[in-house]
Design an enzyme around this catalytic site. Structure first.
Site, PDB file in Angstrom:
ATOM      1  N   VAL A 116       0.828  -1.207   0.000  1.00 43.53           N
ATOM      2  CA  VAL A 116       0.000   0.000   0.000  1.00 43.53           C
ATOM      3  C   VAL A 116       0.862   1.257   0.000  1.00 43.53           C
ATOM      4  O   VAL A 116       0.548   2.239  -0.692  1.00 43.53           O
ATOM      5  CB  VAL A 116      -0.950  -0.009   1.222  1.00 43.53           C
ATOM      6  CG1 VAL A 116      -1.663   1.335   1.364  1.00 43.53           C
ATOM      7  CG2 VAL A 116      -1.967  -1.144   1.093  1.00 43.53           C
ATOM      8  N   GLU A 117       1.946   1.238   0.753  1.00 45.01           N
ATOM      9  CA  GLU A 117       2.743   2.449   0.928  1.00 45.01           C
ATOM     10  C   GLU A 117       3.634   2.770  -0.268  1.00 45.01           C
ATOM     11  O   GLU A 117       3.709   3.921  -0.700  1.00 45.01           O
ATOM     12  CB  GLU A 117       3.613   2.319   2.181  1.00 45.01           C
ATOM     13  CG  GLU A 117       2.842   2.347   3.479  1.00 45.01           C
ATOM     14  CD  GLU A 117       2.161   3.678   3.722  1.00 45.01           C
ATOM     15  OE1 GLU A 117       2.534   4.664   3.077  1.00 45.01           O
ATOM     16  OE2 GLU A 117       1.247   3.723   4.551  1.00 45.01           O
ATOM     17  N   SER A 118       4.345   1.781  -0.790  1.00 49.30           N
ATOM     18  CA  SER A 118       5.366   2.074  -1.790  1.00 49.30           C
ATOM     19  C   SER A 118       5.327   1.161  -3.001  1.00 49.30           C
ATOM     20  O   SER A 118       6.126   1.346  -3.918  1.00 49.30           O
ATOM     21  CB  SER A 118       6.758   1.978  -1.155  1.00 49.30           C
ATOM     22  OG  SER A 118       7.019   0.628  -0.752  1.00 49.30           O
ATOM     23  N   TYR A 192      -7.534   3.730   5.375  1.00 47.38           N
ATOM     24  CA  TYR A 192      -6.180   3.184   5.260  1.00 47.38           C
ATOM     25  C   TYR A 192      -6.092   1.755   5.806  1.00 47.38           C
ATOM     26  O   TYR A 192      -5.574   0.866   5.117  1.00 47.38           O
ATOM     27  CB  TYR A 192      -5.173   4.094   5.963  1.00 47.38           C
ATOM     28  CG  TYR A 192      -3.760   3.555   5.934  1.00 47.38           C
ATOM     29  CD1 TYR A 192      -2.968   3.708   4.808  1.00 47.38           C
ATOM     30  CD2 TYR A 192      -3.233   2.871   7.028  1.00 47.38           C
ATOM     31  CE1 TYR A 192      -1.678   3.194   4.770  1.00 47.38           C
ATOM     32  CE2 TYR A 192      -1.947   2.359   6.998  1.00 47.38           C
ATOM     33  CZ  TYR A 192      -1.172   2.526   5.866  1.00 47.38           C
ATOM     34  OH  TYR A 192       0.096   2.013   5.827  1.00 47.38           O
TER      35      TYR A 192
END
Length: 244
Positions: A116-118, A192
């Site tokens: 999800v982040e990178s 999130y």
């Protein structure tokens, strides 16, 4: 009345669109910026800072090498979409497994956060300044690490991110939704955590194989029944080469 030409109408329409875009841009810029591993709203107390520093320096935990190997081989196929190089995939998965063992987190959760982040890009940098695989904000170096720490380094990003997430999970008494929201800086909202949990359950869910156990006949059978079986006519026939 003067006749309005199409050129004037076009200029008026373009002016209205330009004004609208400026207003929208101002709204977006003035809105709150959220980033992974964001600074807690209440700040870091000295006790919390010391605790996180100690956690960051904890040695690696022990894990069963057979279990780890099975997990890595299973996960590396799923990671191919993001990392085509097999050696790089296995190397990253070993690092994820190491940090999961050290912090007590599920390694699959760490993978979901990274997705999800990178999207598994080690050099990713967000508009808010978050860096690396787990998108850690640089202020964390000042709080719990060293100014020279490179958050674009895989090992460093994993160690920071796993340490911070494990702290929030402990703080929220195991409530993974609130822990993930704190990590993202969006406590009170669920978008999130839902994204991370969706990634976990759809791509990274893992169930370890059942352990292979050799049963001991002496613990599961009556010794007398075994003796009787060995002394049966059929067994005596087999012992001398006959057929049962």
């Amino acid at each position: 009345m003067p006749k309005v030409t199409w050129q004037r109408q076009l200029r008026t329409a373009l002016g209205a669109l330009l004004l609208l875009s400026v207003c929208l841009a101002g709204t977006l810029i003035s809105g709150p910026v959220r980033a992974a591993a964001a600074i807690p709203e209440e700040g870091l107390s000295p006790a919390l800072r010391d605790s996180l520093r100690e956690a960051l320096e904890e040695p690696e935990g022990y894990e069963d090498p057979i279990d780890a190997l099975h997990w890595v081989l299973s996960m590396q196929q799923r990671l191919e979409r993001y990392m085509p190089d097999r050696a790089a995939r296995i190397d990253l998965l070993r690092k994820v497994r190491r940090e999961a063992t050290r912090t007590g987190l599920a390694p699959e959760l760490i993978l979901a956060v990274i997705q999800v982040e990178s999207a598994f890009r080690p050099v990713a940098v967000s508009h808010a300044g978050a860096r690396g695989l787990m998108q850690v904000m640089p202020f964390w170096k000042r709080e719990i690490g060293e100014p020279s720490d490179n958050l674009l380094d895989q090992d460093t990003s994993l160690r920071y991110g796993a340490t911070i997430l494990a702290h929030y999970l402990k703080r929220e008494k195991g409530d993974i939704t609130d822990a993930l929201a704190r990590y993202n800086g969006s406590l009170g909202k669920t978008w999130y955590p839902e994204r991370v949990m969706r990634a976990w359950t759809t791509r990274w869910w893992y169930q370890a194989p059942a352990p292979f156990v050799v049963e001991d006949a002496h613990t599961t059978e009556d010794p007398r029944s075994a003796d009787d079986a060995l002394d049966s006519p059929a067994s005596r026939s087999l012992a001398v080469g006959g057929s049962p």
